[in-house]
Write an enzyme that holds these catalytic residues in place. Sequence first.
Site, PDB file in Angstrom:
ATOM      1  N   GLY A   1       0.819  -1.220   0.000  1.00  0.00           N
ATOM      2  CA  GLY A   1       0.000   0.000   0.000  1.00  0.00           C
ATOM      3  C   GLY A   1       0.843   1.257   0.000  1.00  0.00           C
ATOM      4  O   GLY A   1       0.345   2.336   0.309  1.00  0.00           O
TER       5      GLY A   1
ATOM      6  N   GLU B   1       1.522   3.860  -7.466  1.00  0.00           N
ATOM      7  CA  GLU B   1       1.931   4.399  -8.772  1.00  0.00           C
ATOM      8  C   GLU B   1       1.748   3.348  -9.872  1.00  0.00           C
ATOM      9  O   GLU B   1       1.217   3.632 -10.938  1.00  0.00           O
ATOM     10  CB  GLU B   1       3.378   4.888  -8.711  1.00  0.00           C
ATOM     11  CG  GLU B   1       3.509   6.162  -7.874  1.00  0.00           C
ATOM     12  CD  GLU B   1       4.924   6.702  -7.788  1.00  0.00           C
ATOM     13  OE1 GLU B   1       5.852   6.071  -8.335  1.00  0.00           O
ATOM     14  OE2 GLU B   1       5.096   7.769  -7.171  1.00  0.00           O
TER      15      GLU B   1
ATOM     16  N   ARG C   1      -2.025  -4.574   3.824  1.00  0.00           N
ATOM     17  CA  ARG C   1      -2.101  -5.211   5.145  1.00  0.00           C
ATOM     18  C   ARG C   1      -2.980  -4.409   6.096  1.00  0.00           C
ATOM     19  O   ARG C   1      -3.663  -4.951   6.948  1.00  0.00           O
ATOM     20  CB  ARG C   1      -0.700  -5.304   5.750  1.00  0.00           C
ATOM     21  CG  ARG C   1      -0.034  -6.626   5.493  1.00  0.00           C
ATOM     22  CD  ARG C   1       1.260  -6.704   6.211  1.00  0.00           C
ATOM     23  NE  ARG C   1       2.013  -5.458   6.041  1.00  0.00           N
ATOM     24  CZ  ARG C   1       3.250  -5.264   6.475  1.00  0.00           C
ATOM     25  NH1 ARG C   1       3.865  -6.214   7.117  1.00  0.00           N
ATOM     26  NH2 ARG C   1       3.885  -4.134   6.277  1.00  0.00           N
TER      27      ARG C   1
ATOM     28  N   GLY D   1       8.192  -3.043   0.052  1.00  0.00           N
ATOM     29  CA  GLY D   1       9.314  -2.381   0.718  1.00  0.00           C
ATOM     30  C   GLY D   1      10.630  -2.638   0.037  1.00  0.00           C
ATOM     31  O   GLY D   1      10.733  -3.442  -0.891  1.00  0.00           O
TER      32      GLY D   1
ATOM     33  N   ASP E   1      19.433   6.054  -0.147  1.00  0.00           N
ATOM     34  CA  ASP E   1      18.568   4.995   0.378  1.00  0.00           C
ATOM     35  C   ASP E   1      19.313   4.014   1.279  1.00  0.00           C
ATOM     36  O   ASP E   1      18.694   3.360   2.112  1.00  0.00           O
ATOM     37  CB  ASP E   1      17.940   4.202  -0.783  1.00  0.00           C
ATOM     38  CG  ASP E   1      16.875   5.011  -1.518  1.00  0.00           C
ATOM     39  OD1 ASP E   1      16.785   6.235  -1.281  1.00  0.00           O
ATOM     40  OD2 ASP E   1      16.130   4.422  -2.326  1.00  0.00           O
TER      41      ASP E   1
ATOM     42  N   HIS F   1      -6.593  32.606 -11.982  1.00  0.00           N
ATOM     43  CA  HIS F   1      -7.942  32.109 -12.276  1.00  0.00           C
ATOM     44  C   HIS F   1      -8.092  31.747 -13.755  1.00  0.00           C
ATOM     45  O   HIS F   1      -7.563  32.477 -14.597  1.00  0.00           O
ATOM     46  CB  HIS F   1      -8.952  33.198 -11.895  1.00  0.00           C
ATOM     47  CG  HIS F   1     -10.366  32.746 -12.021  1.00  0.00           C
ATOM     48  ND1 HIS F   1     -10.927  31.857 -11.128  1.00  0.00           N
ATOM     49  CD2 HIS F   1     -11.316  33.036 -12.941  1.00  0.00           C
ATOM     50  CE1 HIS F   1     -12.179  31.624 -11.493  1.00  0.00           C
ATOM     51  NE2 HIS F   1     -12.438  32.323 -12.595  1.00  0.00           N
TER      52      HIS F   1
END
Length: 418
Positions: A122, A128, A145, A209, A250, A383
Amino acid sequence: MAGSAFSTPYPSFSLDFGSVCVHTKRICALCASSPESRAFARGSVEGISGVRERRGSDGGKRKRREEEEESEKGQLYTAKNILVAVGGRPSKPNIPGIEHVIDSDAALDLPSRPEKIAIVGGGYIALEFAGIFNGLKIDVHVFIRQKKVLRGFDEEVRDFVAEQMSSRGVKFHIEQSPQAVTKSYDGLLSLKTNKETISGFSHVMFATGRKPNTKNLGLEDVGVKMDEHGAVVVDEYSRASVDSIWAVGDVTNRLNLTPVALMEAGAIARTIFGNEPTKPDYSAVPSSVFSQPPIGQVGLTEEKAIEMYGDVDVYTSNFKPLRATLSGLPDRVYIKVIVCAKTSKVLGVHMCGEDAPEIIQGIAIAVKAGLTKQNFDATVGVHPTTAEEIVTMRNPTRKVRRDTAAEAKTTHEAVSRK
Ligand SMILES: Cc1cc2nc3c(=O)[nH]c(=O)nc-3n(C[C@H](O)[C@H](O)[C@H](O)COP(=O)(O)OP(=O)(O)OC[C@H]3O[C@@H](n4cnc5c(N)ncnc54)[C@H](O)[C@@H]3O)c2cc1C
């Protein structure tokens, strides 16, 4: 098309799915930080393939033996500073039949269009891909989950994006953990969860993950501390527990985004080579989820803002954008602006709807600069756009006060324009 006021708002189209994947991979390869990339080719950086281990520096016999052995296998390099930036890789649970499933890397490399796909997870990668496949008229089932998608995101945005995706045809199966994947004689896959078994999938994708790529680097051997997920533990300057080793991106599992990895690397360059110790600044980092509709967010979630500031005013708006009004499509937009009641500073902006990632980049400058709600209100809107809503939200939907008994709901409950 369903929901449209007109009979054929979109022409029918055909797509060579395999070619799209090949083209996508070509673009990714161009962007990737491989020795072949443009930056390496242009600059004075030498790319070396096949780097694996760093040896200790105890100077003892064992070390010399290891170095000799290593230089026999390949070239031994030594450096005053070593930066680990090996990223992460998809991680899947070890359940029966896991060999039949694909991950996000493989999903970009499919030879043909899936007919019916199960996506387990999730998080943003799952959503994506669900959006991409659903847009290609593929039957998409997402298994999560928990009760809601996108843990860690603003609660109302989590609900809104799931609603919108459902209305576009994605089927969500909540509170379901995968238990097994089986392949039948005709090649189709079944996914068994704690609640049900659904069959007939041409593909099952796991987006459950990612894990840092620290295996087989020999980091443990030289005393680099890693957390329980294998991420390199670093201090505020991205220095690991061994002084000469640094890590960014990461592999440190801090805020896993491309521009954040770049910021961390830039800070290290200034620290090591510019004699200017620099910490990466994680405040007001904007980010997006390229779901359908997409999400853009910057700053604190409402939950975090309440936890940190206690008294906050929350402005929300849930409306049909002009484009959808004209076309008859069911698309809506959700916007939330969170304001510190004491200082009037805008603490967070969250948006789900067409162009949200583009819009949030501009808003992020204002949030990062610490602008107040008065500054937002004093800004003239463009606008007719969706974004003008952000500067025309005059009345709070709710005022949350530290003393919860004093929480006041204004008469302006979630503005819902039909
Ligand atoms: C499907 C998906 C979608 C994403 N979408 C977004 C997005 O929209 N926006 C965003 O900001 N972020 C996005 N991310 C996250 C983003 O990709 C990462 O945060 C970012 O790439 C991290 O950079 P990095 O340098 O740490 O790692 P990476 O970009 O993964 O680079 C690591 C490099 O190290 C190499 N390597 C690995 N092991 C070794 C080794 N032993 N020796 C030598 N080299 C090695 C790898 O081959 C790779 O080239 C997405 C990630 C995924 C998986």
